[in-house]
Every structure is written in C-alpha cells, then in structure tokens.
Motif scaffolding. Structure first.
Motif, mmCIF file in Angstrom:
data_model
loop_
_atom_site.group_PDB
_atom_site.id
_atom_site.type_symbol
_atom_site.label_atom_id
_atom_site.label_comp_id
_atom_site.label_asym_id
_atom_site.label_seq_id
_atom_site.Cartn_x
_atom_site.Cartn_y
_atom_site.Cartn_z
ATOM 1 N N VAL A 98 5.918 -5.124 -2.919
ATOM 2 C CA VAL A 98 7.023 -4.749 -2.032
ATOM 3 C C VAL A 98 8.213 -5.675 -2.190
ATOM 4 C CG1 VAL A 98 5.433 -3.758 -0.351
ATOM 5 C CG2 VAL A 98 6.202 -6.115 -0.062
ATOM 6 N N ASN A 99 8.047 -6.765 -2.939
ATOM 7 C CA ASN A 99 9.127 -7.730 -3.091
ATOM 8 C C ASN A 99 10.033 -7.437 -4.282
ATOM 9 O OD1 ASN A 99 8.351 -9.190 -0.857
ATOM 10 N ND2 ASN A 99 7.047 -10.573 -2.009
ATOM 11 N N GLN A 100 9.885 -6.264 -4.879
ATOM 12 C CA GLN A 100 10.743 -5.891 -6.000
ATOM 13 C C GLN A 100 11.047 -4.406 -5.909
ATOM 14 O OE1 GLN A 100 9.362 -3.678 -8.350
ATOM 15 N NE2 GLN A 100 7.649 -3.675 -6.928
ATOM 16 N N THR A 101 11.952 -3.946 -6.768
ATOM 17 C CA THR A 101 12.405 -2.559 -6.670
ATOM 18 C C THR A 101 12.307 -1.795 -7.986
ATOM 19 O OG1 THR A 101 14.702 -3.261 -7.104
ATOM 20 C CG2 THR A 101 14.002 -3.090 -4.791
ATOM 21 N N ILE A 102 11.802 -2.395 -9.041
ATOM 22 C CA ILE A 102 11.807 -1.692 -10.326
ATOM 23 C C ILE A 102 10.801 -0.552 -10.348
ATOM 24 C CG2 ILE A 102 12.654 -3.710 -11.586
ATOM 25 C CD1 ILE A 102 9.826 -4.028 -12.734
ATOM 26 N N VAL A 103 9.760 -0.637 -9.510
ATOM 27 C CA VAL A 103 8.812 0.469 -9.343
ATOM 28 C C VAL A 103 8.729 0.731 -7.836
ATOM 29 C CG1 VAL A 103 6.465 1.312 -9.696
ATOM 30 C CG2 VAL A 103 7.522 -0.175 -11.414
ATOM 31 N N TRP A 316 8.589 8.527 3.991
ATOM 32 C CA TRP A 316 8.126 7.672 2.894
ATOM 33 C C TRP A 316 7.323 8.449 1.865
ATOM 34 C CZ3 TRP A 316 10.087 3.327 1.367
ATOM 35 C CH2 TRP A 316 10.878 2.613 2.276
ATOM 36 N N LYS A 317 6.700 9.538 2.263
ATOM 37 C CA LYS A 317 6.055 10.408 1.273
ATOM 38 C C LYS A 317 7.091 10.946 0.305
ATOM 39 C CE LYS A 317 3.352 14.655 0.768
ATOM 40 N NZ LYS A 317 2.623 15.755 1.477
ATOM 41 N N GLU A 318 8.230 11.349 0.825
ATOM 42 C CA GLU A 318 9.310 11.860 -0.025
ATOM 43 C C GLU A 318 9.841 10.771 -0.945
ATOM 44 O OE1 GLU A 318 13.718 14.008 0.426
ATOM 45 O OE2 GLU A 318 12.432 13.694 2.183
ATOM 46 N N LYS A 319 9.973 9.553 -0.423
ATOM 47 C CA LYS A 319 10.522 8.457 -1.230
ATOM 48 C C LYS A 319 9.548 8.006 -2.313
ATOM 49 C CE LYS A 319 13.453 6.695 2.490
ATOM 50 N NZ LYS A 319 13.644 5.638 3.505
ATOM 51 N N PHE A 320 8.262 7.924 -1.989
ATOM 52 C CA PHE A 320 7.276 7.446 -2.956
ATOM 53 C C PHE A 320 6.846 8.525 -3.940
ATOM 54 C CE2 PHE A 320 5.841 4.099 0.313
ATOM 55 C CZ PHE A 320 6.670 3.136 -0.253
ATOM 56 N N GLY A 321 6.997 9.766 -3.570
ATOM 57 C CA GLY A 321 6.630 10.863 -4.452
ATOM 58 C C GLY A 321 5.265 11.435 -4.132
ATOM 59 N N ALA A 322 5.124 12.726 -4.393
ATOM 60 C CA ALA A 322 3.897 13.437 -4.031
ATOM 61 C C ALA A 322 2.679 12.916 -4.788
ATOM 62 C CB ALA A 322 4.080 14.934 -4.286
ATOM 63 N N LEU A 327 -2.553 10.245 -4.217
ATOM 64 C CA LEU A 327 -3.592 9.273 -4.574
ATOM 65 C C LEU A 327 -3.950 8.390 -3.387
ATOM 66 C CD1 LEU A 327 -2.329 8.237 -8.136
ATOM 67 C CD2 LEU A 327 -4.390 9.572 -7.601
ATOM 68 N N LEU A 328 -2.941 8.014 -2.595
ATOM 69 C CA LEU A 328 -3.198 7.209 -1.402
ATOM 70 C C LEU A 328 -4.058 7.991 -0.410
ATOM 71 C CD1 LEU A 328 -2.673 4.748 0.466
ATOM 72 C CD2 LEU A 328 -0.587 5.918 1.229
ATOM 73 N N GLU A 329 -3.652 9.203 -0.099
ATOM 74 C CA GLU A 329 -4.382 9.982 0.902
ATOM 75 C C GLU A 329 -5.781 10.372 0.424
ATOM 76 O OE1 GLU A 329 -1.163 11.986 3.852
ATOM 77 O OE2 GLU A 329 -1.765 13.202 2.122
#
Length: 335
Positions: A98-103, A316-322, A327-329
């Motif tokens: 969470v401390n970076q933004t490249i991924v 956040w689902k929209e931001k992280f992608g389906a 995979l999380l759910e």
C-alpha cells in the motif's frame, strides 16, 4: 517476460540440484554483496529474522553472499527505499504494497475487514491472489519474494475516549499512512484522517497534532506508542504485510545458485517471522496493559455495515478491478 506461480515454484523446486554445485560455483564467482533496507525497528521480527537469514545465507554460501541489513529507516523512509530499489541503487527492501502506486491493486490486502482470520490471510496471500500481485510487480520491474512478512492486524489507539462504534470516530484526527485506501476508509467512518510518516507519529501524538492512530500491537509496543496513548480498541480493521522487493535486473544478475539460497532463507525467515508476530502480539498486549493502557473489545459488524452502505467496497472493487477482487472474495467471501 511474464512470471507465474509455476515460475516461482521452479526456484524452490530446483534448489536441491542447484545446491550440489553451489559452493564451488559461488567461490569461483565474484562475491555477491546485497543491502537490505527496512523501516522496521531493530528489535522487530521483520528485522531479527532477516538478520538471522543473512547469517544462514553467509554460512550456506561459505561467505560468498553478504546480505547486510539496515533497519529503522537508516537508508531512508519506505517510499525513498522503494524508489531506490526501483532505480537499482538499493538491492532489497521490505514494505507494504500500500506504500506504492506502480501496482495499484496490490493494496487489495488492506481492504477493511476483509480477512476474518489469519487462515484467510495466508490462503489468499500465499495463493492465487498473492501470485497475481507478485506477477504484476514483476512486469513492473520488481521481483517479489513468494512469502510475505506479517505486519499484523491494525488496531486503533487513542489518548482520550476509546473507539467502540463508528460514531466514536466522528471528527477524530487520526494518523494514517499516506495512502488513499486508509484516507477513504476513515473518511467514510466519519473521522478526520491525517497522513503522516511513521517517524513523525510519536511526536504528533505527544503534542496532540493527532488524537489517535492505528497500527499492529507489535509495532505499538516496539515504537513505544503506549507512552502517549491511553486506549486500545481491538478493531482489527486492516491486515497488513510486507513484501520483500528486489530490482528485476539486480535479481537476474545474481547466480542461480545464490538465488536459490537467498530465496530459501528469506522464505524461511518470513514464515518464522509470522510465528514471531503472533507470539509478540500476545505478549505485547500483556506488556501494553501493564504500561497502563486499557484494551477494548469491538464489534466489527457496525463498522463494516457503515462502509458497505456508503459504497466503500463497491468503489474499491471498481478501482482494483474485477479480477483481483474476484480472487480476494474467493478466499474471504463476499464483501
């Protein structure tokens, strides 16, 4: 170049064959010198186990691999060290994704109240979700070791009233890492999140620049935050861990036999560190209570309900992608 879970597995699978010739080849090659930076304080298991691994690496390679460990942000803050690893100026470092933004979707492990237990954590992060994140980092130029370090579940501490319900957070100035996921989480819960570097936190609590903060118990203890707080509310709202990063170019330049040794010992260190954190958190609670802080049990359901009704999870689902969210759910259930 793509990397998959199978690719990670081949590193470990080839260990036995590689070690047969490792010592001779490494002696013949130039010495491998590596620097490892971390913000964890020297007594934290995220340091002590890596130091232990560095000694094992030196012993197994008969001194051919020298891994030097620099704790306590000696080489800069986490964002600075991360940038150094990306640029090749630093060999390895550990930090939360969470401390970076490249991924961006790598921060998915920090979705609030996502992991009910550690069984859910490791099923996801040692499994398909973790592999999905590691593959994305690899494609962005960073090799990520297959085992994460545990940074623990985060709980809220305050200097005045305890946090027992979402209403208790209304207007409270709470220190958070400089990450949008934390900011939106506490904004949605009605607080006034204040991003600060961890190194500034003790003084900010002492001078009441912020009213509270949230961190794992082991870090609250090792950083002596109990000296400037009165209450611990066991919200367990976020689980956080540290990936161990290495620049792809630097990693690929290390002889295969040395890679095997480093991979095995850092993986062992991570697994041992997880057990240490569990024991340390249990002891930390005893020690923090003895220092005068009061612990409070918290019903997490009302917090999660507020987030769900406000659209936090949908956003956040929209931001992280389906794909990442799916995979999380798969491992934690529907959020």
């Amino acid at each position: 170049m793509n990397i998959t879970r199978r690719t990670f597995g081949t590193f470990a699978a080839g260990a036995a064959a590689g070690l047969i010739a490792a010592t001779g080849i490494l002696r013949a090659a130039s010495k491998v010198k590596l620097r490892y930076g971390t913000a964890f304080p020297p007594t934290h298991p995220g340091v002590t186990r890596i130091v232990e691994a560095s000694k094992a690496i030196a012993a197994r390679s008969e001194g051919a691999i020298d891994l030097q460990v620099y704790p306590g942000s000696q080489l800069g803050g986490e964002s600075d060290m991360f940038a150094q690893v990306r640029g090749g100026a630093l060999d390895l470092m550990s930090t939360s994704s969470v401390n970076q933004t490249i991924v961006p979707f790598a921060a998915i492990n920090a979705v609030a109240f996502a992991f009910p237990t550690y069984d859910h954590v490791w099923k996801a992060m040692d499994g398909n979700l973790g592999d999905f994140v590691r593959k994305a980092f690899f494609e962005a130029g960073l090799f990520v070791f297959p085992k994460m370090l545990d940074n623990g579940y985060r709980n809220i501490t305050t200097g005045s009233k305890p946090i027992l319900t979402p209403a208790d957070l209304a207007g409270m100035k709470i220190r958070v890492p400089g990450n949008q996921l934390w900011v939106t989480l506490f904004q949605t819960l009605g607080a006034a999140p204040t991003p600060l570097n961890f190194g500034e936190l003790y003084a900010a609590l002492q001078t009441h620049i912020v009213d509270g903060q949230e961190n794992p118990l082991a870090l609250i203890q090792s950083s002596k935050l109990y000296e400037v707080q009165k209450h611990v509310s066991m919200t367990g709202h976020i689980w956080d861990g540290h990936h161990i990063f290495c620049n792809n170019r630097r990693w690929s330049a290390i002889p295969a036999e040395a890679q095997t040794i480093i991979m095995e010992e850092l993986s062992t260190a991570a697994v041992n560190e997880r057990a240490d954190i569990k024991a340390l958190n249990e002891q930390a609670r005893i020690d923090i209570e003895a220092a005068g802080l009061t612990f409070h049990t918290v019903d997490k359901a009302p917090f999660r309900d507020v987030l769900a009704k406000a659209g936090f999870y949908a956003s956040w689902k929209e931001k992280f992608g389906a794909e990442a969210w799916g995979l999380l759910e798969k491992d934690v259930g529907t959020l």
